[in-house]
Design an enzyme around this catalytic site. Sequence first.
Site, short mmCIF file in Angstrom:
data_model
loop_
_atom_site.label_atom_id
_atom_site.label_comp_id
_atom_site.label_asym_id
_atom_site.label_seq_id
_atom_site.Cartn_x
_atom_site.Cartn_y
_atom_site.Cartn_z
N HIS A 301 4.31 4.53 4.49
CA HIS A 301 5.03 4.39 3.23
C HIS A 301 5.59 2.99 3.13
CE1 HIS A 301 7.74 5.21 -0.11
NE2 HIS A 301 6.99 6.27 -0.32
N ASP A 358 3.11 13.50 0.81
CA ASP A 358 1.79 14.08 0.53
C ASP A 358 1.17 14.79 1.73
OD1 ASP A 358 1.67 13.18 -2.14
OD2 ASP A 358 1.18 11.17 -1.46
N1 CMC Z 1 -3.49 4.95 8.46
C1 CMC Z 1 -3.77 3.90 9.28
N2 CMC Z 1 -3.17 2.70 9.19
C2 CMC Z 1 -2.23 2.54 8.25
C3 CMC Z 1 -1.89 3.58 7.37
C4 CMC Z 1 -2.56 4.82 7.50
N3 CMC Z 1 -2.26 5.83 6.67
N4 CMC Z 1 -0.92 3.14 6.51
C5 CMC Z 1 -0.68 1.87 6.86
N5 CMC Z 1 -1.47 1.50 7.91
C6 CMC Z 1 -1.45 0.19 8.62
C7 CMC Z 1 -2.14 -0.89 7.81
O1 CMC Z 1 -3.52 -0.98 8.13
C8 CMC Z 1 -1.36 -2.11 8.24
O2 CMC Z 1 -1.80 -2.46 9.53
P1 CMC Z 1 -1.82 -4.02 9.99
O3 CMC Z 1 -0.39 -4.46 9.97
O4 CMC Z 1 -2.43 -4.00 11.34
O5 CMC Z 1 -2.65 -4.74 8.97
C9 CMC Z 1 0.07 -1.59 8.39
O6 CMC Z 1 -0.09 -0.20 8.72
C10 CMC Z 1 0.92 -1.73 7.13
O7 CMC Z 1 0.23 -1.08 6.08
P2 CMC Z 1 0.17 -1.62 4.58
O8 CMC Z 1 -1.06 -1.11 3.94
O9 CMC Z 1 0.41 -3.11 4.57
O10 CMC Z 1 1.47 -0.94 4.00
P3 CMC Z 1 1.82 -0.77 2.48
O11 CMC Z 1 3.27 -0.66 2.40
O12 CMC Z 1 1.18 -1.85 1.67
O13 CMC Z 1 1.08 0.60 2.08
C11 CMC Z 1 0.66 2.94 1.88
C12 CMC Z 1 1.72 1.83 2.05
C13 CMC Z 1 1.37 4.22 1.57
C14 CMC Z 1 -0.24 2.58 0.68
C15 CMC Z 1 -0.18 3.04 3.18
O14 CMC Z 1 0.65 3.41 4.25
C16 CMC Z 1 -1.35 4.01 3.04
O15 CMC Z 1 -2.42 3.61 2.59
N6 CMC Z 1 -1.15 5.31 3.40
C17 CMC Z 1 -2.18 6.32 3.21
C18 CMC Z 1 -2.18 6.79 1.77
C19 CMC Z 1 -0.97 7.67 1.47
O16 CMC Z 1 -0.63 8.58 2.21
N7 CMC Z 1 -0.34 7.40 0.32
C20 CMC Z 1 0.81 8.20 -0.16
C21 CMC Z 1 2.08 7.38 -0.17
S1 CMC Z 1 3.58 8.38 -0.30
C22 CMC Z 1 3.57 9.12 -1.86
C23 CMC Z 1 3.47 8.20 -3.00
O17 CMC Z 1 4.32 7.34 -3.20
O18 CMC Z 1 2.52 8.35 -3.74
#
Ligand code: CMC
Length: 436
Positions: A301, A358
Amino acid sequence: MDAKLVLEGKEFEFPVLVGTENEVGIDFTKLRPRTGAIGLDPGFGNTGSCRSTITFINGEKGILRYRGYPIEEVAEAATFEEVCYLLIFGHLPTRGELETFSDQLTHHSMIHESLKKFFDDFPPTAHPMMILSAMVASLSAFYTRAGETEDVDLNIIRLLAKAKTIAAYSFKRSVGQPFVYPRNDLSYTENFLHMLFAVPAEPYNVSPVMDRVLNLLLILHADHEQNCSTATVRVVGSSQANLFAAVSAGIAALWGPLHGGANQRVIEMLGMIRDDGKDYKKYVGKAKDKDDDFRLMGFGHRVYKNFDPRATILKKAADELLGELGIDDPLLEIAKHLEEIALEDEYFLERKLYPNVDFYSGILYRAMGLPTDMYTVMFALGRLPGWIAQWKEMREDPRARISRPRQIYTGEAQRPYVPLDLRVESRSTEPELVKV
Ligand code: CMC
């Protein structure tokens, strides 16, 4: 308190704002006029787009409050109708206010018969999020004064009341059943369950357990400050587009798998793990592999870095609901096991990746008998009061301006136009031969 910025040897001071909970923001409203520079923040992780009195989140401590009330207390005791009122109008309703509000929500539930006909021409495979977004935008064709001040409260009621009818009809359309009209003797959530699950051939009694769980699910999704879809609603609304248009855009933003669409993807992922012999190691490995697009859906998140309080509540609710309904869902066990493995893994610990809202919500929707492509529609229905409250707050904020970010241009510098005859072919314009 001021913040100092030194740019090319020149010092500039900017005011610092401190929120109710001591969160600190540097006010850069005059950054460009004073310095000529802009702030660059892709994904807006460090950018505050507004002052807001609606929802407070502390991601480090796992705190979520609606208008100051802790999510745990609201989820335990309130109804979704009360939460809608709280978020939109800023205070918990008195008995009289709630009665009037509920009555209005009931009496605006029906949709225009012409709008109902729109459903007929979507292909049966159409995703219900697409239908919801299109139908909500279409409401502005029926309520043409949707942008006008005197009709704002009425349109808020219309949107809340009719969205559940639209959501239920999109479900009925997807399963090929006839639409069921709303009933005036039922509450908001009972009415929704009735429109979802009643069939003309037999009487339908709303189960109190299902009603309780639905209230809980909608309440937990009701607002989450400046997330992707809410920011979209504000951006679209900032051009003075009407409420229905702005919320329709919010629904489209929510649909994506990194946002609300994750709840559908979680169940699909858990099913995949089950069908693949529960090879947890393989899927955790894939999620960690930077050359693999796979992510653990329902994990991570932008704001929560310890736990998501909504996921904690939903995990407990999943156990209770499945127990009460006598359902033994193997996907719940798989989800719990996957969570355990991920939470012991250095990759997830280092990056502070925990289950989000989720991760467990789909298990509950499944137990309620909903197909996977309805899960994000349920999220949208829950998020409606948040979108409306944020849109209303923006509209009433004298500081609000049209949203218009800047950019740092990294393209070509100025160069002379090249006439067609003088352009050099850089690649073959011949169509490729396909060998058969
Ligand atoms: N599985 C594996 N690696 C992950 C995941 C995951 N679910 N989420 C983040 N990471 C890693 C990402 O690859 C990055 O690694 P590195 O620093 O080595 O490059 C690090 O963690 C930070 O991730 P980010 O993508 O920069 O973080 P963000 O804040 O931009 O994205 C997120 C947040 C929710 C989009 C992301 O965690 C994600 O894609 N999660 C899976 C999809 C999901 O469950 N979404 C629902 C969010 S909660 C409800 C809502 O608001 O809709």
